[in-house]
Design a protein around this motif. Structure first.
Motif, PDB file in Angstrom:
ATOM      1  N   SER A   1      -6.914  -6.745  -1.256  1.00 36.49           N
ATOM      2  CA  SER A   1      -5.463  -6.660  -1.122  1.00 36.49           C
ATOM      3  C   SER A   1      -4.993  -7.383   0.134  1.00 36.49           C
ATOM      4  O   SER A   1      -5.717  -7.465   1.129  1.00 36.49           O
ATOM      5  CB  SER A   1      -5.025  -5.192  -1.071  1.00 36.49           C
ATOM      6  OG  SER A   1      -5.594  -4.546   0.063  1.00 36.49           O
TER       7      SER A   1
ATOM      8  N   ASP B   1      -2.732  -6.360   2.150  1.00 39.21           N
ATOM      9  CA  ASP B   1      -2.393  -5.377   3.179  1.00 39.21           C
ATOM     10  C   ASP B   1      -3.466  -4.304   3.277  1.00 39.21           C
ATOM     11  O   ASP B   1      -4.253  -4.102   2.343  1.00 39.21           O
ATOM     12  CB  ASP B   1      -1.043  -4.728   2.872  1.00 39.21           C
ATOM     13  CG  ASP B   1       0.087  -5.743   2.852  1.00 39.21           C
ATOM     14  OD1 ASP B   1       0.126  -6.586   3.770  1.00 39.21           O
ATOM     15  OD2 ASP B   1       0.909  -5.709   1.928  1.00 39.21           O
TER      16      ASP B   1
ATOM     17  N   TYR C   1      -2.690   8.814  -0.376  1.00 35.25           N
ATOM     18  CA  TYR C   1      -2.221   7.758  -1.267  1.00 35.25           C
ATOM     19  C   TYR C   1      -2.482   8.181  -2.712  1.00 35.25           C
ATOM     20  O   TYR C   1      -3.517   8.778  -3.018  1.00 35.25           O
ATOM     21  CB  TYR C   1      -2.966   6.442  -1.021  1.00 35.25           C
ATOM     22  CG  TYR C   1      -2.684   5.794   0.311  1.00 35.25           C
ATOM     23  CD1 TYR C   1      -1.621   4.911   0.464  1.00 35.25           C
ATOM     24  CD2 TYR C   1      -3.484   6.054   1.412  1.00 35.25           C
ATOM     25  CE1 TYR C   1      -1.371   4.291   1.681  1.00 35.25           C
ATOM     26  CE2 TYR C   1      -3.245   5.457   2.635  1.00 35.25           C
ATOM     27  CZ  TYR C   1      -2.182   4.575   2.767  1.00 35.25           C
ATOM     28  OH  TYR C   1      -1.940   3.972   3.974  1.00 35.25           O
TER      29      TYR C   1
ATOM     30  N   TYR D   1      -2.235  -0.067  -7.872  1.00 31.34           N
ATOM     31  CA  TYR D   1      -0.953   0.437  -7.382  1.00 31.34           C
ATOM     32  C   TYR D   1      -1.199   1.519  -6.346  1.00 31.34           C
ATOM     33  O   TYR D   1      -2.122   2.335  -6.492  1.00 31.34           O
ATOM     34  CB  TYR D   1      -0.143   1.044  -8.527  1.00 31.34           C
ATOM     35  CG  TYR D   1       0.336   0.067  -9.578  1.00 31.34           C
ATOM     36  CD1 TYR D   1       1.623  -0.461  -9.522  1.00 31.34           C
ATOM     37  CD2 TYR D   1      -0.492  -0.307 -10.633  1.00 31.34           C
ATOM     38  CE1 TYR D   1       2.074  -1.344 -10.505  1.00 31.34           C
ATOM     39  CE2 TYR D   1      -0.053  -1.187 -11.616  1.00 31.34           C
ATOM     40  CZ  TYR D   1       1.234  -1.703 -11.543  1.00 31.34           C
ATOM     41  OH  TYR D   1       1.676  -2.573 -12.510  1.00 31.34           O
ATOM     42  N   LEU D   2      -0.388   1.539  -5.302  1.00 30.56           N
ATOM     43  CA  LEU D   2      -0.386   2.633  -4.344  1.00 30.56           C
ATOM     44  C   LEU D   2       1.008   3.229  -4.292  1.00 30.56           C
ATOM     45  O   LEU D   2       1.996   2.507  -4.075  1.00 30.56           O
ATOM     46  CB  LEU D   2      -0.799   2.156  -2.945  1.00 30.56           C
ATOM     47  CG  LEU D   2      -2.266   1.769  -2.731  1.00 30.56           C
ATOM     48  CD1 LEU D   2      -2.517   1.505  -1.252  1.00 30.56           C
ATOM     49  CD2 LEU D   2      -3.222   2.829  -3.237  1.00 30.56           C
TER      50      LEU D   2
ATOM     51  N   PHE E   1       0.005  -2.973  -5.327  1.00 25.24           N
ATOM     52  CA  PHE E   1      -0.603  -3.222  -4.023  1.00 25.24           C
ATOM     53  C   PHE E   1      -1.517  -4.440  -4.058  1.00 25.24           C
ATOM     54  O   PHE E   1      -1.618  -5.179  -3.087  1.00 25.24           O
ATOM     55  CB  PHE E   1      -1.403  -1.982  -3.607  1.00 25.24           C
ATOM     56  CG  PHE E   1      -1.902  -2.000  -2.191  1.00 25.24           C
ATOM     57  CD1 PHE E   1      -1.024  -1.913  -1.126  1.00 25.24           C
ATOM     58  CD2 PHE E   1      -3.266  -2.077  -1.925  1.00 25.24           C
ATOM     59  CE1 PHE E   1      -1.482  -1.910   0.187  1.00 25.24           C
ATOM     60  CE2 PHE E   1      -3.742  -2.070  -0.620  1.00 25.24           C
ATOM     61  CZ  PHE E   1      -2.843  -1.989   0.436  1.00 25.24           C
ATOM     62  N   HIS E   2      -2.203  -4.643  -5.179  1.00 25.25           N
ATOM     63  CA  HIS E   2      -3.097  -5.791  -5.316  1.00 25.25           C
ATOM     64  C   HIS E   2      -3.325  -6.071  -6.794  1.00 25.25           C
ATOM     65  O   HIS E   2      -3.484  -5.142  -7.589  1.00 25.25           O
ATOM     66  CB  HIS E   2      -4.443  -5.526  -4.635  1.00 25.25           C
ATOM     67  CG  HIS E   2      -5.442  -6.638  -4.796  1.00 25.25           C
ATOM     68  ND1 HIS E   2      -5.187  -7.925  -4.385  1.00 25.25           N
ATOM     69  CD2 HIS E   2      -6.690  -6.664  -5.343  1.00 25.25           C
ATOM     70  CE1 HIS E   2      -6.229  -8.686  -4.653  1.00 25.25           C
ATOM     71  NE2 HIS E   2      -7.149  -7.954  -5.236  1.00 25.25           N
TER      72      HIS E   2
END
Length: 575
Positions: free
Chosen positions: A489, A491, A499, A514-515, A520-521
């Motif tokens: 990812s 970030d 999370y 997904y977060l 997210f990635h």
């Protein structure tokens, strides 16, 4: 084939320089194979000299340096004069990007000084494996392939023309030549071409990447200019235009310095994407745009009639295929909302980030897919029975690293489990094979918290014997989520924070992370029945074969029988 492409040109070249990664692992057998190829007169004529240097792969064997010297009979670093022009090669001294030891640095410094003094006004040709940091394509801080260790030496020599590899980034990108304090050139690769991380949804190995081999032929002209021919050696065709490093070689004629790539790419006025719809998915076909140098990739954005974004997707242009570059591209996008009117926009983006005016499709509506079925779930709220399932089958605890215990969850009344290093969960998910012999389409929710960064964490493992690496990690150095096959990812996550992660996989197409309801990635799609396909017998959570699975807390796990779309993931919320 690549060698024959460059040694078959007329006039015949004087020498070949191979900029490292001569072998995959630095073993004697691999060097024997290299020697066999380069001693074949059909590949290298008698009059052509060959010079080598070491790259990171050549150091993988414990005695890699000795193997290089014994097999190739060449020193690690060389100072060569060809037709009264100076050439310097410097070998990498380890597997890290900064592994150019004091001896290598001193050699470069001494020979650059001698070359500029002895050959006034002439370019000095320099060869490394690792490119100087933040110079040519593949060397930027975000790419991860550059090194700053030799920059203080090179910055004092504007006559230096530095050739390097390491990144495997394609030579057709105009950023492959860079000029500032000196000239730096990315000379491509002869195997598994790559692109920068997170540039497109296909990952670092975009379509047809295996059909790329490249080289640079360098000519010194009578007027003192240095002309570089870029060659697609897989197709034996030139990559236009040629580059010219102009004389005098004192930095005053750096024509590639400060380029911005303008004008931006453009489509023709009549171009329009064609959309074919399916169940919460669509396939777009669109023509390639034109650019003064190269279109790097395309940004595909889908939105509903209120302008609310439904999905975005990035697709590489495949400029590296040159004459075989397709005239149009096709992209299939999954996880879209059904029963909503959508519009797709396609924007061409060049290597410098300049964007075309977008192409817009006609509005279209997709049908809805069946509601995903929850196959299994575990809440861990009953401290007296932490294995109990709320849907499906109870868990099995493997506690070789210590007991799995009850812990506080993210909310009052919401409990969790704490899993020590070496212990893990075995779950029967109840899913049937889809897309192959294994489960290639699924979604997994995991509520997790890590106590600290700086160590590895693993989320799941598809080898039920736990004899292999896990399939999704928190990276110990960066705190990012991913794995080499999917990329990591952009970030990082933070310690001591809950999370809600949802893994949405459709192998051979995508794997989305997904977060807290937000994408997210997005990694490239894992292969059908590969490491990210689930065995029908079950899955392991927080398992890794060599204990890259530091202690973490889990408060909930859910598994669905198909990929969730973005709307469904968002509705699951987060922390």
């Amino acid at each position: 084939m690549a060698l024959k492409s460059i040694t078959g040109k007329m006039p015949l070249i004087d020498a070949v320089f191979v900029v490292g990664d001569l072998t995959d692992g630095g073993t004697p057998a691999q060097y024997d194979q290299l020697v066999s190829v380069f001693s074949d007169k059909a590949n290298i004529p008698d009059s052509v000299d060959v010079y080598y240097l070491m790259g990171n792969h050549d150091h993988f064997a414990a005695n890699g340096q000795a193997n290089y010297i014994n097999k190739l009979k060449q020193p690690l670093n060389q100072y060569i004069i060809i037709k009264d022009y100076p050439f310097i090669t410097v070998s990498q001294t380890g597997t890290g990007n900064r592994d150019y030891n004091a001896e290598a640095q001193a050699f470069l410094s001494e020979k650059l000084a001698d070359a500029t003094r002895t050959y006034p006004g002439k370019p000095v040709f320099v060869f490394f494996h690792v490119p100087p940091l933040n110079t040519c394509y593949g060397s930027s801080s975000t790419d991860g392939w550059g090194s700053d260790i030799l920059l203080p030496i090179l910055n004092g020599y504007p006559r230096a023309i530095v050739f390097s590899g390491h990144s495997h980034f394609p030579l057709g990108d105009p950023r492959s030549i860079h000029q500032d304090k000196f000239t730096a050139v990315n000379d491509g690769s002869t195997t598994y071409s790559e692109i920068e991380p997170n540039a497109v949804n296909a990952g670092i190995h975009p379509e047809n990447y295996e059909n790329i081999t490249e080289a640079v032929i360098v000519n010194v002209m009578k007027n003192g200019n240095v002309e570089m021919e870029r060659w697609d050696t897989y197709r034996n065709e030139p990559i236009e235009p040629r580059w010219t490093v102009e004389a005098p070689h004192d930095g005053s004629r750096f024509v590639y310095k400060g380029r911005n790539g303008m004008p931006a790419p453009a489509f023709t006025v009549m171009d329009k994407p064609v959309v074919t719809g399916g169940e919460e998915s669509c396939t777009l076909t669109f023509p390639q745009a034109t650019d003064n140098e190269a279109v790097h990739h395309y940004l595909i954005e889908l939105a509903d009639e209120d302008g609310i974004a439904a999905a975005s997707y990035r697709k590489f242009s495949q400029f590296y295929l040159n004459s075989q570059m397709p005239a149009s591209l096709t992209a299939t996008i999954f996880g879209l909302p059904g029963e909503k009117k959508l519009t797709a926009q396609v924007t061409a983006v060049d290597s410098y980030g300049n964007r075309s005016a977008p192409l817009a499709s006609e509005p279209f509506t997709l049908s809805s897919a069946p509601e995903p079925e929850l196959a299994a779930s575990w809440l861990f709220d009953d401290a007296s029975d932490l294995k109990k399932a709320t849907a499906g089958t109870d868990l099995i605890f493997a506690e070789a690293g210590g007991p799995i215990t009850s812990a506080a969850g993210p909310d009052d009344g919401n409990k969790a489990i704490r899993i020590p290093v070496g212990s893990y969960l075995k779950a029967v998910h109840g899913l049937s094979a889809v897309g192959g012999q294994k489960v290639n389409a699924y979604s997994i929710l995991m509520d997790f918290k890590i106590p600290a960064t700086g160590v590895w964490y693993t989320f799941f493992q598809t080898d039920l014997m736990n004899m292999d690496d896990g399939e999704l990690f928190v990276h110990k150095d960066s705190g990012t989520i991913g794995v080499g096959a999917l990329g990591y990812s952009p970030d990082a996550i933070k310690a001591d924070r809950w999370y809600r992660m949802v893994i949405v996989a459709l192998n051979d197409t995508y794997c989305k992370i997904y977060l807290n309801g937000v994408l997210f990635h997005e990694g490239n799609g894992a292969v059908i029945d590969g490491r990210h396909a689930l065995n029908v017998e079950g899955i392991l959570f927080c398992a890794d074969n060599d204990r890259e699975d530091s202690e973490l807390d889990l408060s909930e796990i859910r598994i669905w029988d198909r990929p969730l779309n973005a709307e469904k993931v968002k509705s699951l919320g987060g922390y």
